[in-house]
Design an enzyme around this catalytic site. Sequence first.
Site, PDB file in Angstrom:
ATOM      1  N   LYS A 146       9.773   9.241   9.174  1.00  0.00           N
ATOM      2  CA  LYS A 146      10.736   8.619  10.073  1.00  0.00           C
ATOM      3  C   LYS A 146      10.305   7.187  10.345  1.00  0.00           C
ATOM      4  CE  LYS A 146       8.725   7.807  13.331  1.00  0.00           C
ATOM      5  NZ  LYS A 146       7.485   7.014  13.600  1.00  0.00           N
ATOM      6  N   TYR A 231      12.171   9.393  18.623  1.00  0.00           N
ATOM      7  CA  TYR A 231      11.854  10.737  19.130  1.00  0.00           C
ATOM      8  C   TYR A 231      12.731  11.085  20.326  1.00  0.00           C
ATOM      9  CZ  TYR A 231       7.607  10.947  16.257  1.00  0.00           C
ATOM     10  OH  TYR A 231       6.727  10.980  15.205  1.00  0.00           O
TER      11      TYR A 231
HETATM   12  P1  NAD Z   1      -0.295   2.596   8.081  1.00  0.00           P
HETATM   13  O1  NAD Z   1      -0.167   1.124   8.202  1.00  0.00           O
HETATM   14  O2  NAD Z   1      -1.504   3.230   8.647  1.00  0.00           O
HETATM   15  O3  NAD Z   1      -0.188   3.032   6.550  1.00  0.00           O
HETATM   16  C1  NAD Z   1       0.752   2.455   5.673  1.00  0.00           C
HETATM   17  C2  NAD Z   1       0.270   2.637   4.256  1.00  0.00           C
HETATM   18  O4  NAD Z   1       1.177   1.978   3.374  1.00  0.00           O
HETATM   19  C3  NAD Z   1      -1.122   2.025   3.992  1.00  0.00           C
HETATM   20  O5  NAD Z   1      -1.877   2.891   3.214  1.00  0.00           O
HETATM   21  C4  NAD Z   1      -0.812   0.761   3.218  1.00  0.00           C
HETATM   22  O6  NAD Z   1      -1.847   0.402   2.327  1.00  0.00           O
HETATM   23  C5  NAD Z   1       0.442   1.172   2.444  1.00  0.00           C
HETATM   24  N1  NAD Z   1       1.247   0.055   2.006  1.00  0.00           N
HETATM   25  C6  NAD Z   1       1.785  -0.067   0.779  1.00  0.00           C
HETATM   26  N2  NAD Z   1       2.462  -1.207   0.675  1.00  0.00           N
HETATM   27  C7  NAD Z   1       2.352  -1.835   1.872  1.00  0.00           C
HETATM   28  C8  NAD Z   1       2.838  -3.083   2.358  1.00  0.00           C
HETATM   29  N3  NAD Z   1       3.599  -3.883   1.623  1.00  0.00           N
HETATM   30  N4  NAD Z   1       2.512  -3.397   3.622  1.00  0.00           N
HETATM   31  C9  NAD Z   1       1.783  -2.592   4.398  1.00  0.00           C
HETATM   32  N5  NAD Z   1       1.304  -1.392   3.984  1.00  0.00           N
HETATM   33  C10 NAD Z   1       1.576  -1.044   2.716  1.00  0.00           C
HETATM   34  O7  NAD Z   1       1.016   3.218   8.718  1.00  0.00           O
HETATM   35  P2  NAD Z   1       1.236   4.706   9.239  1.00  0.00           P
HETATM   36  O8  NAD Z   1       1.011   4.747  10.692  1.00  0.00           O
HETATM   37  O9  NAD Z   1       0.513   5.654   8.384  1.00  0.00           O
HETATM   38  O10 NAD Z   1       2.825   4.855   9.029  1.00  0.00           O
HETATM   39  C11 NAD Z   1       3.388   5.095   7.754  1.00  0.00           C
HETATM   40  C12 NAD Z   1       4.765   5.754   7.942  1.00  0.00           C
HETATM   41  O11 NAD Z   1       4.580   7.004   8.599  1.00  0.00           O
HETATM   42  C13 NAD Z   1       5.737   4.959   8.800  1.00  0.00           C
HETATM   43  O12 NAD Z   1       7.036   5.100   8.303  1.00  0.00           O
HETATM   44  C14 NAD Z   1       5.634   5.622  10.171  1.00  0.00           C
HETATM   45  O13 NAD Z   1       6.822   5.517  10.932  1.00  0.00           O
HETATM   46  C15 NAD Z   1       5.361   7.060   9.787  1.00  0.00           C
HETATM   47  N6  NAD Z   1       4.595   7.778  10.816  1.00  0.00           N
HETATM   48  C16 NAD Z   1       5.067   8.977  11.233  1.00  0.00           C
HETATM   49  C17 NAD Z   1       4.389   9.681  12.197  1.00  0.00           C
HETATM   50  C18 NAD Z   1       4.886  11.028  12.644  1.00  0.00           C
HETATM   51  O14 NAD Z   1       4.361  11.564  13.625  1.00  0.00           O
HETATM   52  N7  NAD Z   1       5.863  11.616  11.960  1.00  0.00           N
HETATM   53  C19 NAD Z   1       3.220   9.155  12.754  1.00  0.00           C
HETATM   54  C20 NAD Z   1       2.752   7.937  12.298  1.00  0.00           C
HETATM   55  C21 NAD Z   1       3.454   7.248  11.305  1.00  0.00           C
END
Ligand code: NAD
Length: 375
Positions: A146, A231
């Site tokens: 999401k 949410y």
């Molecule tokens: P994060 O920044 O920790 O991770 C993002 C990942 O994408 C990294 O590994 C990064 O290297 C990679 N990536 C690839 N191309 C990229 C670019 N151009 N710029 C930046 N990063 C790049 O983020 P996250 O917190 O893991 O979130 C990722 C997704 O998961 C988002 O869509 C977020 O909304 C979702 N999320 C959902 C929940 C949930 O509870 N369902 C919780 C946290 C995050």
Amino acid sequence: MADYPELPRESTSTRRQFLKTAAFGLGAALTMPACSPSPALARGDEEKLGVALVGLGNYATNQLAPALEHTEKCRLAGIVTGTPAKAEAWSQKYSIPQTHIYNYETFDHIADNEDIDVVYVVLPNSMHAEYTIRAAQAGKHVICEKPMALNARECESMIAACEEAGVKLSIGYRVQFEPHNLEAMRLGREKVFGAVKVIEASFGFRLQNPNQWRLDKALAGGGALMDVGIYAIQAARYVTGEEPISVTAQEVKTDPMMFKTVDETITWQLEFPSGVVANSTTSYAAYVERFYASCEQGWFELGPAYSYSGIQGRTHQGPMDFPQVVQQALQMDDFADCILNDRASKVSGEEGLRDVKIIEAIYEAIATGGKVSLV
Ligand code: NAD
């Protein structure tokens, strides 16, 4: 895996053939043959659907990979990362063979990997549509995090791509598998305390790190609303079981430098057909996490309401008594079950699209200062 009777081992392609058959509903009630074990497989794992995580950031590392150690119907089978050091560390930690590790250039070759049944897109929001569509075109079922995408148009193209490829699509709405939230859904939809009249649902936190994609509109699409406000939108919809008919909204920005391109704090009011009003706040400047429903003959509430763990609930009669669960494990197992039994996911692409349309309407209400119709 207790749910599927043991059968003699067969080749990987036989397993693939079975899964395809099951996906089209022709063999759903049958048993699932096992494939030849690869080095990554522990005993019994060969019967589980293989999941590849795309994007090894915080959520994939700290929530999804650990949750995949609690799943019964799926397992971590592959990874997609642009960082060789992460590939090495994950390969060691989870015994992932080199043949099951991809980067963003080699991603499409995942089509040839019969051990991978599901691609789980855990990338910044702006990349959700592209990788969901590419995964579908590679013949893989997809879970997308999401918010589903940056706008409704992208969501619609993701749904169309999955339909065209004959694969299933779901959104990472883990909270819809959490017992306290499920109880809130029951209390609201079955009108256990009479009809719900007013809802207050909010989710926000203090975003500390200024150097991240969440603050870049091109990558995030928006701020707190798209990240965690979603949410509160979800909760108002799943507790009422209704779709909102209109929205009004207001924005507050106290740090225009940090929140130069995305929203910091937004409040909004959703009006539902039965007359329920849901008042919500989302923020990157303040911690708030609650759901409250006032009904004709009582009330119920959740707080914390949407966290990974520690969710608690109460009604006017006393505390709710439900276990803490690994929400992501239940969510991923449910999707595996949808694939194996050819049923639709309750957290489908259409469900993701509905929320994105509401998010778009909230931004429009802020821009116009008026009430935006959703019908
Ligand atoms: P994060 O920044 O920790 O991770 C993002 C990942 O994408 C990294 O590994 C990064 O290297 C990679 N990536 C690839 N191309 C990229 C670019 N151009 N710029 C930046 N990063 C790049 O983020 P996250 O917190 O893991 O979130 C990722 C997704 O998961 C988002 O869509 C977020 O909304 C979702 N999320 C959902 C929940 C949930 O509870 N369902 C919780 C946290 C995050």
